[in-house]
Motif scaffolding. Structure first.
Motif, PDB file in Angstrom:
ATOM      1  N   GLY A  18       0.867  -1.166   0.000  1.00  0.00           N
ATOM      2  CA  GLY A  18       0.000   0.000   0.000  1.00  0.00           C
ATOM      3  C   GLY A  18       0.902   1.214   0.000  1.00  0.00           C
ATOM      4  N   PRO A  19       0.331   2.396  -0.036  1.00  0.00           N
ATOM      5  CA  PRO A  19       1.152   3.605  -0.090  1.00  0.00           C
ATOM      6  C   PRO A  19       2.197   3.702   1.025  1.00  0.00           C
ATOM      7  N   THR A  20       1.813   3.396   2.244  1.00  0.00           N
ATOM      8  CA  THR A  20       2.764   3.512   3.356  1.00  0.00           C
ATOM      9  C   THR A  20       3.920   2.535   3.192  1.00  0.00           C
ATOM     10  N   ASN A  21       3.612   1.290   2.857  1.00  0.00           N
ATOM     11  CA  ASN A  21       4.657   0.287   2.702  1.00  0.00           C
ATOM     12  C   ASN A  21       5.590   0.615   1.542  1.00  0.00           C
ATOM     13  N   ILE A  22       5.042   1.136   0.469  1.00  0.00           N
ATOM     14  CA  ILE A  22       5.868   1.508  -0.681  1.00  0.00           C
ATOM     15  C   ILE A  22       6.785   2.675  -0.329  1.00  0.00           C
ATOM     16  N   VAL A  23       6.268   3.650   0.402  1.00  0.00           N
ATOM     17  CA  VAL A  23       7.111   4.783   0.817  1.00  0.00           C
ATOM     18  C   VAL A  23       8.183   4.320   1.795  1.00  0.00           C
ATOM     19  N   ILE A  24       7.862   3.377   2.679  1.00  0.00           N
ATOM     20  CA  ILE A  24       8.873   2.830   3.594  1.00  0.00           C
ATOM     21  C   ILE A  24       9.999   2.191   2.781  1.00  0.00           C
ATOM     22  N   LEU A  25       9.636   1.366   1.805  1.00  0.00           N
ATOM     23  CA  LEU A  25      10.645   0.715   0.970  1.00  0.00           C
ATOM     24  C   LEU A  25      11.484   1.748   0.218  1.00  0.00           C
ATOM     25  N   LEU A 180       5.070   3.530 -10.115  1.00  0.00           N
ATOM     26  CA  LEU A 180       3.921   2.908 -10.770  1.00  0.00           C
ATOM     27  C   LEU A 180       2.995   2.236  -9.756  1.00  0.00           C
ATOM     28  N   PHE A 181       3.568   1.628  -8.718  1.00  0.00           N
ATOM     29  CA  PHE A 181       2.739   1.033  -7.660  1.00  0.00           C
ATOM     30  C   PHE A 181       1.895   2.098  -6.973  1.00  0.00           C
ATOM     31  N   LEU A 182       2.484   3.255  -6.713  1.00  0.00           N
ATOM     32  CA  LEU A 182       1.727   4.334  -6.082  1.00  0.00           C
ATOM     33  C   LEU A 182       0.648   4.885  -7.012  1.00  0.00           C
ATOM     34  N   VAL A 183       0.976   5.029  -8.291  1.00  0.00           N
ATOM     35  CA  VAL A 183      -0.028   5.482  -9.263  1.00  0.00           C
ATOM     36  C   VAL A 183      -1.162   4.462  -9.320  1.00  0.00           C
ATOM     37  N   TYR A 184      -0.810   3.184  -9.329  1.00  0.00           N
ATOM     38  CA  TYR A 184      -1.818   2.127  -9.338  1.00  0.00           C
ATOM     39  C   TYR A 184      -2.708   2.219  -8.092  1.00  0.00           C
ATOM     40  N   ALA A 185      -2.096   2.422  -6.924  1.00  0.00           N
ATOM     41  CA  ALA A 185      -2.859   2.547  -5.686  1.00  0.00           C
ATOM     42  C   ALA A 185      -3.808   3.747  -5.759  1.00  0.00           C
ATOM     43  N   ALA A 186      -3.332   4.847  -6.328  1.00  0.00           N
ATOM     44  CA  ALA A 186      -4.170   6.047  -6.462  1.00  0.00           C
ATOM     45  C   ALA A 186      -5.352   5.781  -7.396  1.00  0.00           C
ATOM     46  N   ILE A 187      -5.115   5.034  -8.448  1.00  0.00           N
ATOM     47  CA  ILE A 187      -6.193   4.703  -9.391  1.00  0.00           C
ATOM     48  C   ILE A 187      -7.173   3.729  -8.757  1.00  0.00           C
ATOM     49  N   MET A 188      -6.673   2.751  -8.022  1.00  0.00           N
ATOM     50  CA  MET A 188      -7.535   1.725  -7.419  1.00  0.00           C
ATOM     51  C   MET A 188      -8.500   2.311  -6.385  1.00  0.00           C
TER      52      MET A 188
END
Length: 191
Positions: A18-25, A180-188
């Motif tokens: 999710g957004p938080t986990n992606i930003v942590i990574l 792209l994962f964050l963009v995908y999360a925003a779209i979802m």
């Protein structure tokens, strides 16, 4: 209440990307484990606050949330797109400048993260309130969920630490993928 399903639900919802986990990574990737832990502490405090707010105001949230969810979706989506741009535009050939990865950015992100907000609003009425009514029982369960969330966030920090050399070697590709994962999360959020 079946604690197995409660713990499993809480763990799956907090460990999945999710957004938080992606930003942590991304923070581990660009700024190291110390900055990622600072961000994680902020995210965990906000996570606990959201759980306590949900437990305290659950009946009101159910009637009010449809009215504010659209605004949360807009703000959350825009913030995720902003984070995606920041990750994408990070130049790994230059020394990192710590604009993100702070306690406050972790704290702020949770309040704009629809995944977390929806989780905190569903886990309390689904797993806690039908079975526990005393303040002590509710607080203990909220603390348990917070601990589960912290462990999930910490696993992303450790994942980033373990694969940091690989992530740095393919830095541009990793930045594009995380963006792209964050963009995908925003779209979802809108689907």
């Amino acid at each position: 209440m079946t604690y197995t399903s409660f713990i499993l639900y809480s763990f799956i919802m907090t460990i999945t990307p999710g957004p938080t986990n992606i930003v942590i990574l991304s923070t581990v990737h660009h700024f190291g484990i110390k900055k990622a832990m600072e961000y994680t502490y902020g995210a965990t405090v906000a996570f606990a606050l959201l759980l306590f707010i949900s437990a305290s105001l659950n009946s009101m949230f159910i009637s009010v949330i449809p009215n504010i969810l659209i605004y949360m979706k807009i703000i959350g989506s825009l913030y995720m797109l902003f984070l995606a741009y920041q990750i994408y535009s990070t130049d790994s050939t230059k020394p990192p400048v710590s604009r993100t990865g702070t306690f406050y950015s972790g704290l702020f992100m949770q309040f704009l993260n629809p995944k977390v907000v929806l989780f905190t609003m569903t886990v309390i009425p689904s797993f806690i309130l039908p079975y526990y009514v005393t303040s002590k029982e509710i607080i203990l369960n909220v603390l348990l969920i917070t601990l589960i969330g912290f462990v999930a966030f910490l696993s992303w920090v450790l994942f980033g630490k373990m694969f940091r050399k690989l992530l740095l070697k393919y830095s541009k590709f990793v930045n594009i993928l995380l963006s792209l994962f964050l963009v995908y999360a925003a779209i979802m959020i809108w689907l």
